[in-house]
Motif scaffolding. Structure first.
Motif, PDB file in Angstrom:
ATOM      1  N   SER A 150       0.825  -1.205   0.000  1.00 20.98           N
ATOM      2  CA  SER A 150       0.000   0.000   0.000  1.00 20.98           C
ATOM      3  C   SER A 150       0.861   1.259   0.000  1.00 20.98           C
ATOM      4  CB  SER A 150      -0.927  -0.036   1.222  1.00 20.98           C
ATOM      5  OG  SER A 150      -1.780   1.065   1.245  1.00 20.98           O
ATOM      6  N   LEU A 151       1.929   1.253   0.778  1.00 19.76           N
ATOM      7  CA  LEU A 151       2.844   2.403   0.812  1.00 19.76           C
ATOM      8  C   LEU A 151       3.518   2.582  -0.546  1.00 19.76           C
ATOM      9  CD1 LEU A 151       4.425   4.686   2.141  1.00 19.76           C
ATOM     10  CD2 LEU A 151       6.009   2.955   3.043  1.00 19.76           C
ATOM     11  N   LEU A 152       3.991   1.515  -1.133  1.00 22.17           N
ATOM     12  CA  LEU A 152       4.641   1.596  -2.442  1.00 22.17           C
ATOM     13  C   LEU A 152       3.696   2.184  -3.486  1.00 22.17           C
ATOM     14  CD1 LEU A 152       7.021   1.037  -4.319  1.00 22.17           C
ATOM     15  CD2 LEU A 152       6.121  -1.280  -4.619  1.00 22.17           C
ATOM     16  N   GLN A 153       2.464   1.721  -3.496  1.00 18.87           N
ATOM     17  CA  GLN A 153       1.481   2.249  -4.449  1.00 18.87           C
ATOM     18  C   GLN A 153       1.194   3.723  -4.184  1.00 18.87           C
ATOM     19  OE1 GLN A 153      -1.714  -0.548  -3.852  1.00 18.87           O
ATOM     20  NE2 GLN A 153      -0.982  -1.902  -5.483  1.00 18.87           N
ATOM     21  N   ALA A 154       1.087   4.096  -2.916  1.00 22.64           N
ATOM     22  CA  ALA A 154       0.825   5.496  -2.569  1.00 22.64           C
ATOM     23  C   ALA A 154       1.985   6.390  -3.017  1.00 22.64           C
ATOM     24  CB  ALA A 154       0.598   5.639  -1.066  1.00 22.64           C
ATOM     25  N   VAL A 155       3.212   5.955  -2.783  1.00 19.07           N
ATOM     26  CA  VAL A 155       4.380   6.744  -3.169  1.00 19.07           C
ATOM     27  C   VAL A 155       4.401   6.942  -4.682  1.00 19.07           C
ATOM     28  CG1 VAL A 155       6.910   6.738  -3.300  1.00 19.07           C
ATOM     29  CG2 VAL A 155       5.762   6.161  -1.145  1.00 19.07           C
ATOM     30  N   ARG A 156       4.134   5.884  -5.427  1.00 15.54           N
ATOM     31  CA  ARG A 156       4.113   5.998  -6.884  1.00 15.54           C
ATOM     32  C   ARG A 156       3.061   7.005  -7.351  1.00 15.54           C
ATOM     33  NH1 ARG A 156       4.629  -0.412  -8.251  1.00 15.54           N
ATOM     34  NH2 ARG A 156       6.908  -0.524  -8.115  1.00 15.54           N
ATOM     35  N   ARG A 157       1.871   6.922  -6.777  1.00 15.26           N
ATOM     36  CA  ARG A 157       0.786   7.834  -7.172  1.00 15.26           C
ATOM     37  C   ARG A 157       1.114   9.274  -6.786  1.00 15.26           C
ATOM     38  NH1 ARG A 157      -4.965   5.783  -5.484  1.00 15.26           N
ATOM     39  NH2 ARG A 157      -5.555   7.593  -6.744  1.00 15.26           N
ATOM     40  N   LEU A 158       1.655   9.461  -5.594  1.00 14.77           N
ATOM     41  CA  LEU A 158       1.982  10.813  -5.140  1.00 14.77           C
ATOM     42  C   LEU A 158       3.079  11.441  -5.990  1.00 14.77           C
ATOM     43  CD1 LEU A 158       1.689  10.171  -1.322  1.00 14.77           C
ATOM     44  CD2 LEU A 158       0.323  11.812  -2.642  1.00 14.77           C
ATOM     45  N   ARG A 159       4.099  10.675  -6.295  1.00 18.21           N
ATOM     46  CA  ARG A 159       5.183  11.208  -7.133  1.00 18.21           C
ATOM     47  C   ARG A 159       4.677  11.558  -8.527  1.00 18.21           C
ATOM     48  NH1 ARG A 159      10.118   7.300  -5.139  1.00 18.21           N
ATOM     49  NH2 ARG A 159      10.505   8.422  -3.203  1.00 18.21           N
ATOM     50  N   ALA A 160       3.729  10.772  -9.043  1.00 19.45           N
ATOM     51  CA  ALA A 160       3.144  11.064 -10.355  1.00 19.45           C
ATOM     52  C   ALA A 160       2.362  12.379 -10.333  1.00 19.45           C
ATOM     53  CB  ALA A 160       2.240   9.914 -10.800  1.00 19.45           C
ATOM     54  N   MET A 161       1.937  12.814  -9.140  1.00 20.94           N
ATOM     55  CA  MET A 161       1.199  14.077  -8.997  1.00 20.94           C
ATOM     56  C   MET A 161       2.106  15.208  -8.502  1.00 20.94           C
ATOM     57  SD  MET A 161      -2.469  12.869  -7.409  1.00 20.94           S
ATOM     58  CE  MET A 161      -1.840  11.766  -6.132  1.00 20.94           C
ATOM     59  N   ASN A 162       3.425  15.052  -8.675  1.00 21.15           N
ATOM     60  CA  ASN A 162       4.397  16.056  -8.274  1.00 21.15           C
ATOM     61  C   ASN A 162       4.346  16.325  -6.767  1.00 21.15           C
ATOM     62  OD1 ASN A 162       6.521  17.847  -8.774  1.00 21.15           O
ATOM     63  ND2 ASN A 162       5.137  19.595  -8.942  1.00 21.15           N
ATOM     64  N   ALA A 163       4.311  15.254  -6.002  1.00 19.44           N
ATOM     65  CA  ALA A 163       4.348  15.372  -4.542  1.00 19.44           C
ATOM     66  C   ALA A 163       5.532  14.573  -4.009  1.00 19.44           C
ATOM     67  CB  ALA A 163       3.053  14.855  -3.926  1.00 19.44           C
ATOM     68  N   ASP A 164       6.288  15.197  -3.143  1.00 19.17           N
ATOM     69  CA  ASP A 164       7.364  14.499  -2.454  1.00 19.17           C
ATOM     70  C   ASP A 164       6.757  13.704  -1.302  1.00 19.17           C
ATOM     71  OD1 ASP A 164       9.290  15.657  -4.103  1.00 19.17           O
ATOM     72  OD2 ASP A 164       9.538  17.382  -2.771  1.00 19.17           O
ATOM     73  N   VAL A 165       7.429  12.634  -0.906  1.00 19.13           N
ATOM     74  CA  VAL A 165       6.912  11.769   0.151  1.00 19.13           C
ATOM     75  C   VAL A 165       8.020  11.483   1.154  1.00 19.13           C
ATOM     76  CG1 VAL A 165       5.817   9.557   0.692  1.00 19.13           C
ATOM     77  CG2 VAL A 165       5.379  10.654  -1.514  1.00 19.13           C
ATOM     78  N   GLU A 166       7.642  11.528   2.418  1.00 10.27           N
ATOM     79  CA  GLU A 166       8.572  11.182   3.494  1.00 10.27           C
ATOM     80  C   GLU A 166       7.812  10.328   4.499  1.00 10.27           C
ATOM     81  OE1 GLU A 166      11.320  13.425   6.887  1.00 10.27           O
ATOM     82  OE2 GLU A 166      10.204  14.604   5.439  1.00 10.27           O
ATOM     83  N   VAL A 167       8.480   9.318   5.026  1.00 11.33           N
ATOM     84  CA  VAL A 167       7.913   8.484   6.074  1.00 11.33           C
ATOM     85  C   VAL A 167       8.777   8.679   7.312  1.00 11.33           C
ATOM     86  CG1 VAL A 167       7.333   6.134   6.794  1.00 11.33           C
ATOM     87  CG2 VAL A 167       7.080   6.796   4.385  1.00 11.33           C
ATOM     88  N   ILE A 168       8.121   9.018   8.424  1.00 17.12           N
ATOM     89  CA  ILE A 168       8.875   9.188   9.676  1.00 17.12           C
ATOM     90  C   ILE A 168       8.295   8.274  10.735  1.00 17.12           C
ATOM     91  CG2 ILE A 168       9.515  11.584   9.184  1.00 17.12           C
ATOM     92  CD1 ILE A 168       7.359  12.405  11.280  1.00 17.12           C
TER      93      ILE A 168
END
Length: 172
Positions: A150-168
């Motif tokens: 689920s995280l991998l899919q979310a990261v892919r979708r977010l990056r495709a929408m020009n969004a950076d992603v960070e997990v803390i």
């Protein structure tokens, strides 16, 4: 992420059984006490499309326009799946629904009229704050298998929408 300290490392509060009693609400309020961080937990955007409960964009908005979404995940993958979906839906909706974007920016302006996001809506940054059991570190094998996907899919979708992603990892 923080100018005045690490919002992911906060003091532990134990209940009468000696277990951590901190939850998402506690963390969100503590993070929002820091300079430049704004609380949006349970401050849903209501529009003609998102009636009733509305849409929660993020739990906390950071000073550098970070959409911070937080979940405590101890016994199942469901909270993490919800967390990752929240980030994707927030960015997707802010990018595609002008009414949602306008209402969210009004909420931001009401708390901080000069917030950076109001003038610069370019690259968004989603921060997934995760509290795992007993504050353990986040690693590939510390997440449930379904949550990893689920995280991998979310990261892919977010990056495709020009969004950076960070997990803390949220540590107490």
């Amino acid at each position: 992420m923080s100018r005045s300290g690490d919002p992911a490392r906060l003091n532990t509060k134990l209940n009468s059984d000696g277990q951590d009693s901190h939850d998402e609400d506690w963390f969100n309020h503590r993070a929002a006490e820091q300079d430049g961080y704004l609380l949006f937990d349970k401050k849903n955007v209501h529009t003609s499309k998102f009636k009733g409960g509305g849409l929660e964009i993020c739990d906390v908005l950071g000073p550098d326009s970070q959409l911070i979404c937080v979940k405590k995940a101890t016994f199942s993958t469901a909270p993490l799946n919800h967390l990752f979906a929240q980030g994707v839906i927030a960015v997707e909706t802010l990018r595609s629904d002008l009414e949602v974007r306008a209402k969210f920016l009004q909420q931001v302006a009401a708390q901080s009229p000069a917030h950076r996001l109001i003038e610069d809506f370019g690259t968004l940054r989603v921060v997934f704050g995760i509290l795992l059991k007993d504050g353990e570190d986040i690693a590939v094998d510390s997440l449930f298998a379904f949550a990893q996907v689920s995280l991998l899919q979310a990261v892919r979708r977010l990056r495709a929408m020009n969004a950076d992603v960070e997990v803390i990892a949220i540590r107490r």
